[in-house]
Design a protein around this motif. Structure first.
Motif, PDB file in Angstrom:
ATOM      1  N   VAL A 203       0.825  -1.212   0.000  1.00  0.00           N
ATOM      2  CA  VAL A 203       0.000   0.000   0.000  1.00  0.00           C
ATOM      3  C   VAL A 203       0.855   1.256   0.000  1.00  0.00           C
ATOM      4  O   VAL A 203       0.568   2.218  -0.706  1.00  0.00           O
ATOM      5  CB  VAL A 203      -0.953   0.003   1.218  1.00  0.00           C
ATOM      6  CG1 VAL A 203      -1.660   1.347   1.363  1.00  0.00           C
ATOM      7  CG2 VAL A 203      -1.965  -1.118   1.097  1.00  0.00           C
ATOM      8  N   HIS A 204       1.916   1.263   0.799  1.00  0.00           N
ATOM      9  CA  HIS A 204       2.783   2.432   0.925  1.00  0.00           C
ATOM     10  C   HIS A 204       4.066   2.202   0.146  1.00  0.00           C
ATOM     11  O   HIS A 204       4.830   1.292   0.454  1.00  0.00           O
ATOM     12  CB  HIS A 204       3.128   2.684   2.393  1.00  0.00           C
ATOM     13  CG  HIS A 204       1.944   2.987   3.231  1.00  0.00           C
ATOM     14  ND1 HIS A 204       1.542   2.198   4.291  1.00  0.00           N
ATOM     15  CD2 HIS A 204       1.041   3.994   3.168  1.00  0.00           C
ATOM     16  CE1 HIS A 204       0.470   2.711   4.846  1.00  0.00           C
ATOM     17  NE2 HIS A 204       0.137   3.800   4.183  1.00  0.00           N
ATOM     18  N   ASP A 205       4.317   3.046  -0.833  1.00  0.00           N
ATOM     19  CA  ASP A 205       5.520   2.938  -1.646  1.00  0.00           C
ATOM     20  C   ASP A 205       6.343   4.197  -1.457  1.00  0.00           C
ATOM     21  O   ASP A 205       6.138   5.209  -2.122  1.00  0.00           O
ATOM     22  CB  ASP A 205       5.153   2.762  -3.120  1.00  0.00           C
ATOM     23  CG  ASP A 205       6.378   2.584  -4.013  1.00  0.00           C
ATOM     24  OD1 ASP A 205       7.465   2.344  -3.468  1.00  0.00           O
ATOM     25  OD2 ASP A 205       6.234   2.695  -5.247  1.00  0.00           O
ATOM     26  N   GLY A 206       7.256   4.151  -0.489  1.00  0.00           N
ATOM     27  CA  GLY A 206       8.104   5.307  -0.244  1.00  0.00           C
ATOM     28  C   GLY A 206       7.436   6.412   0.536  1.00  0.00           C
ATOM     29  O   GLY A 206       7.899   7.556   0.508  1.00  0.00           O
ATOM     30  N   VAL A 207       6.359   6.119   1.248  1.00  0.00           N
ATOM     31  CA  VAL A 207       5.697   7.117   2.083  1.00  0.00           C
ATOM     32  C   VAL A 207       6.550   7.378   3.322  1.00  0.00           C
ATOM     33  O   VAL A 207       7.099   6.443   3.911  1.00  0.00           O
ATOM     34  CB  VAL A 207       4.292   6.632   2.493  1.00  0.00           C
ATOM     35  CG1 VAL A 207       3.665   7.557   3.525  1.00  0.00           C
ATOM     36  CG2 VAL A 207       3.404   6.521   1.264  1.00  0.00           C
ATOM     37  N   SER A 208       6.658   8.641   3.730  1.00  0.00           N
ATOM     38  CA  SER A 208       7.400   8.994   4.929  1.00  0.00           C
ATOM     39  C   SER A 208       6.444   9.341   6.062  1.00  0.00           C
ATOM     40  O   SER A 208       5.439  10.024   5.850  1.00  0.00           O
ATOM     41  CB  SER A 208       8.328  10.185   4.662  1.00  0.00           C
ATOM     42  OG  SER A 208       9.349   9.849   3.755  1.00  0.00           O
ATOM     43  N   VAL A 209       6.769   8.867   7.272  1.00  0.00           N
ATOM     44  CA  VAL A 209       5.996   9.176   8.465  1.00  0.00           C
ATOM     45  C   VAL A 209       6.966   9.609   9.557  1.00  0.00           C
ATOM     46  O   VAL A 209       8.187   9.560   9.379  1.00  0.00           O
ATOM     47  CB  VAL A 209       5.138   7.978   8.917  1.00  0.00           C
ATOM     48  CG1 VAL A 209       4.147   7.578   7.832  1.00  0.00           C
ATOM     49  CG2 VAL A 209       6.012   6.785   9.288  1.00  0.00           C
ATOM     50  N   LEU A 210       6.415  10.013  10.710  1.00  0.00           N
ATOM     51  CA  LEU A 210       7.259  10.636  11.724  1.00  0.00           C
ATOM     52  C   LEU A 210       7.527   9.778  12.949  1.00  0.00           C
ATOM     53  O   LEU A 210       8.674   9.640  13.371  1.00  0.00           O
ATOM     54  CB  LEU A 210       6.618  11.958  12.188  1.00  0.00           C
ATOM     55  CG  LEU A 210       6.341  13.002  11.118  1.00  0.00           C
ATOM     56  CD1 LEU A 210       5.817  14.284  11.760  1.00  0.00           C
ATOM     57  CD2 LEU A 210       7.561  13.275  10.272  1.00  0.00           C
ATOM     58  N   GLY A 211       6.477   9.241  13.572  1.00  0.00           N
ATOM     59  CA  GLY A 211       6.625   8.690  14.902  1.00  0.00           C
ATOM     60  C   GLY A 211       7.002   7.236  14.977  1.00  0.00           C
ATOM     61  O   GLY A 211       8.050   6.873  15.524  1.00  0.00           O
ATOM     62  N   SER A 212       6.138   6.361  14.455  1.00  0.00           N
ATOM     63  CA  SER A 212       6.399   4.925  14.561  1.00  0.00           C
ATOM     64  C   SER A 212       5.536   4.164  13.583  1.00  0.00           C
ATOM     65  O   SER A 212       4.517   4.659  13.087  1.00  0.00           O
ATOM     66  CB  SER A 212       6.117   4.424  15.986  1.00  0.00           C
ATOM     67  OG  SER A 212       4.753   4.618  16.331  1.00  0.00           O
TER      68      SER A 212
END
Length: 294
Positions: free
Chosen positions: A128-137
């Motif tokens: 589902v996520h291709d190279g998505v950036s997130v912050l916490g965990s």
């Protein structure tokens, strides 16, 4: 004087993002700063608004909870843009990890005068996520199920929604067989409740899941909670409030830059309070990829 664009999630948590922004906006404008307010229709729309504002050289304010912070901060990861947070969601765990003030006067002073500081972000790769950036965990297991229940709650808000969601998730949980690979090494196989790849020490409304995690150390703390009787897991849920769970033999911490999490079934995983995907997933730390006012 800084120029700000506030990207607002009007439905964040138990109070509206607009209500949280108003006293901060007044103080920013009284100090001479420029402030535009843009209301998002969705997290994808919030990402678009953030990129537009950043392209104009404006400081982007994410107004909402961890989902909004993760969406806006994630899309700005790897750019020269500057992010500020106005927490107004259920958990606000990344803001807590940054030790941001909750008082509007103190927060506006920080937004006006603090120098941007680099923090790490997490790249997420899955079906589902291709190279998505997130912050916490990124967390995979019973906590993702619990968070899904909390997000669906209409009667409960704040910590109550997380406790109710957690109880419901644990009651219906059956142990999962995980396969965890850290930095391309030998895979670890175990049965357990969850695997959390943490950049921030907090998740789930202030629970200190990874007390030693730091947002600027270039590493992810991987907290593994192995199988235990459900009554003991409920005890550990309470211990998460202080970090006391770290003394349990069922809890193990790994550290690395790239983590692959797999399981024997399509377990859900969550990222920054949002749950919309299933394992397997690979996460990688992106050192110093985001500039934040903190």
């Amino acid at each position: 004087m800084r120029q700000f664009t506030a990207v607002v999630n009007p439905a964040a948590g138990s109070s509206s993002g607009t209500a949280a922004l108003l006293p901060v906006a007044r103080l920013l404008r009284e100090a001479g700063a420029g402030l535009d307010t843009r209301y998002s229709r969705s997290l994808d729309h919030a990402r678009e608004l953030a990129l537009q504002a950043a392209s104009q050289g404006r400081v982007v304010l994410a107004v909402g909870g961890d989902g909004m912070a993760g969406a806006v901060g994630g899309v700005l990861s790897g750019t020269d843009a500057v992010l500020g947070l106005v927490p107004s969601g259920r958990g606000n765990d990344f803001a807590r990890a940054l030790a941001l003030p909750t008082d509007p006067a103190a927060l506006s002073e920080l937004l006006l005068g603090a120098e941007p500081r680099a923090v790490d972000t997490i790249r997420v790769d899955s079906a589902v996520h291709d190279g998505v950036s997130v912050l916490g965990s990124v967390y995979a297991g019973v906590d993702a199920v619990a968070n899904r229940y909390a997000n669906q709650s209409r009667l409960l808000r704040g910590a109550a929604s997380y406790y109710a969601g957690g109880a419901r998730a644990v009651a219906g949980w059956r142990p999962a067989a995980y396969r965890i690979t850290v930095d391309g090494g030998e895979a670890r196989e175990l049965r357990g409740y969850t695997v959390v790849a943490a950049n921030s020490g907090f998740y789930g409304f202030g629970r200190r899941v990874a007390p030693d995690a730091r947002v600027d150390d270039g590493l992810l703390d991987v907290v593994v909670i192995r199988h235990a009787p459900k009554r003991l897991f409920f005890t550990m849920m309470n211990e998460l409030k202080t970090g006391a769970h770290m003394g349990r033999p069922q809890v193990e911490v790994l550290r690395g830059k790239e983590i692959r999490i797999e399981a024997d079934r399509g377990l859900p995983y969550g990222a920054d309070g949002e749950v919309d995907a299933t394992l397997p997933v690979t996460v990688r730390v992106q050192p110093g990829a985001l500039h934040v006012l903190r």
